[in-house]
Enzyme design. Sequence first.
Site, PDB file in Angstrom:
ATOM      1  N   CYS A 140      -7.680   2.283  -4.894  1.00 41.93           N
ATOM      2  CA  CYS A 140      -7.422   1.332  -3.597  1.00 41.93           C
ATOM      3  C   CYS A 140      -5.706   1.363  -4.080  1.00 41.93           C
ATOM      4  O   CYS A 140      -4.965   0.408  -4.455  1.00 41.93           O
ATOM      5  CB  CYS A 140      -7.897  -0.067  -3.682  1.00 41.93           C
ATOM      6  SG  CYS A 140      -7.961  -0.745  -2.103  1.00 41.93           S
TER       7      CYS A 140
ATOM      8  N   GLU B 286      -6.411   3.710   8.815  1.00 43.48           N
ATOM      9  CA  GLU B 286      -6.382   2.711   9.326  1.00 43.48           C
ATOM     10  C   GLU B 286      -7.441   3.395  10.577  1.00 43.48           C
ATOM     11  O   GLU B 286      -7.609   3.807  11.298  1.00 43.48           O
ATOM     12  CB  GLU B 286      -6.404   1.709  10.500  1.00 43.48           C
ATOM     13  CG  GLU B 286      -6.282   0.576  11.294  1.00 43.48           C
ATOM     14  CD  GLU B 286      -7.222  -0.389  10.602  1.00 43.48           C
ATOM     15  OE1 GLU B 286      -6.667  -0.775   9.524  1.00 43.48           O
ATOM     16  OE2 GLU B 286      -8.833  -0.108  11.148  1.00 43.48           O
TER      17      GLU B 286
ATOM     18  N   CYS C  28       0.937  -1.090   0.247  1.00 42.48           N
ATOM     19  CA  CYS C  28       0.064   0.092  -0.087  1.00 42.48           C
ATOM     20  C   CYS C  28       0.542   1.358  -0.488  1.00 42.48           C
ATOM     21  O   CYS C  28       1.383   1.188   0.569  1.00 42.48           O
ATOM     22  CB  CYS C  28      -0.422  -0.213   1.309  1.00 42.48           C
ATOM     23  SG  CYS C  28      -2.003   1.871   1.144  1.00 42.48           S
TER      24      CYS C  28
ATOM     25  N   SER D 157     -13.625  -0.281   6.747  1.00 42.42           N
ATOM     26  CA  SER D 157     -12.620  -1.335   6.218  1.00 42.42           C
ATOM     27  C   SER D 157     -11.559  -1.719   7.069  1.00 42.42           C
ATOM     28  O   SER D 157     -10.965  -0.637   7.704  1.00 42.42           O
ATOM     29  CB  SER D 157     -12.044  -0.943   4.822  1.00 42.42           C
ATOM     30  OG  SER D 157     -11.394  -2.318   4.669  1.00 42.42           O
TER      31      SER D 157
HETATM   32  S1  SF4 Z   1      -3.959  -0.449   6.773  1.00 37.05           S
HETATM   33 FE1  SF4 Z   1      -5.136   0.725   4.659  1.00 37.05          FE
HETATM   34  S2  SF4 Z   1      -4.247   2.782   4.406  1.00 37.05           S
HETATM   35 FE2  SF4 Z   1      -2.430   2.167   6.260  1.00 37.05          FE
HETATM   36  S3  SF4 Z   1      -1.216   1.492   4.720  1.00 37.05           S
HETATM   37 FE3  SF4 Z   1      -2.933  -0.706   5.512  1.00 37.05          FE
HETATM   38  S4  SF4 Z   1      -4.471  -1.171   3.141  1.00 37.05           S
HETATM   39 FE4  SF4 Z   1      -2.943   1.119   4.151  1.00 37.05          FE
END
Ligand code: SF4
Length: 470
Positions: A441, A266, A221, A297
């Site tokens: 995403c 998050e 990510c 999420s």
């Molecule tokens: S929690 Fe979501 S925004 Fe944070 S690093 Fe993981 S995938 Fe990326």
Amino acid sequence: MSFHCFHVLRQRLVLRSMRAWPAFTSPTPVFPPAPSRALTSLRRPRPRVPTCSATPSHRGARGLATRRSVVPDGTVHPLKADVSPGAGAEPCATVPVDDAGRVLLKNMTLLELERWVEHDMGHKKFRARQLWRWLYKSDKLVATFEEMTDLSKDFREMLKDTARIDAIVVDKVHESEDGTKKVTFRLDAGGVIETVLIPTEGRTTVCVSSQWGCALNCQFCFTGRTGFRRSLTQGEIVDQVVQAKRFFEQGDMGRVCNVVFMGEGEPAHNIDNVLRAIDVMLDTKGLDFSHNKITVSTSGLIPEIKRLAQESKANLAVSLHATNNELRSWLMPINRKYPVEELMQTLRDVFPRQAARQQKVFFQYVMLKGVNDSLVDAKELLRLTAGVPCKVNLIHFNSHEGTEFEASDEGTMLAFQDFLVKKGMTVTIRKSRGDDKMMACGQLGKLGPRQAPRMKVPGKFEHLVKARAA
Ligand code: SF4
């Protein structure tokens, strides 16, 4: 009172006090130990200021008793605004204000706004409800107090001097070939967050950020790479939806019907503000979203999953992305704190969620070429999720600069899906939207001078990473 009743009552009181006026500072990052320490040293949580002592009858849905004064960068300081309690009102020490001392209206719930208008501004409670409608009703969503035409002139003047409507300011709008839009919003104390508007068949989904950056460092990510800057306040979260509706609903985007917490950050790491923001979105006198049109999420923070399940009716989605601890602990370092079996057991306990009428958890699974996309992985996914009512969403990996991963090809994704469908699972493949302009995403955020470190690659995947780097 029976012991059971007493126990339930006590639990409720504890819960309410936990949720009373939320922590505007980020909770201590839970993982990864070494990287998160380095990242969070950018902004450490501030000490809490003393709270006022409203009786339960004065508390809002998520509690008013511990109202604190905050500035938009998440810090806390004593009240600056000159607001005196009305006659007979219980004094409350602080309200949320910005750096200039203006009250942040979108950081309050309706009950808190009523209390502030009645006791601090000296106006009738119904004025607060009028104000609330101007802030959140679809046909209003105003940006200035002058537009609030059914409020008396003197009340509007008072509000102009004391309070503030918008928590964030639109910076830029980027548009992708497929019609997806990314809006960057400026935060008060510097910094920019990103919100994505995804139009589908006459409706729009707003993908909101809950933090600026993210501490969890998921390896695939881009947001994780940017590191953690700070958590957003309730108002900064809600305002992404309000301004998306205000500026885009009338144009080519269609009605904003869905909100997904899948932007930067998050959500479970900023749980108090996320829960309060959801409460505001669900309020029937304002934004009036249906609870099954809001999805939170999470990467799998177990205590917060339990809280979300108990305290909110919003849908829950869980980012899985791997089926064993070795792989998941590399891809998602949070797995070292909450191993995947414990996560699954929690979900077995939580689902189906009766109160929210959510029968199944949504699993998200990003397909990474040669890493987690074989039929052996599909088989493992089947075994791991046994007993968890679920739907699986396979996500096309959206590449970004510097990544060591590649997207699985279409044939592999279809074979993975096919295998699971034949075994009776509900599996969809999510189409990438806005990936040409870094708005899909896992592509949000901007790299700063400091970046999250890369995790150690398990031996059996080293050749893949090396081949990619060569
Ligand atoms: S929690 Fe979501 S925004 Fe944070 S690093 Fe993981 S995938 Fe990326």
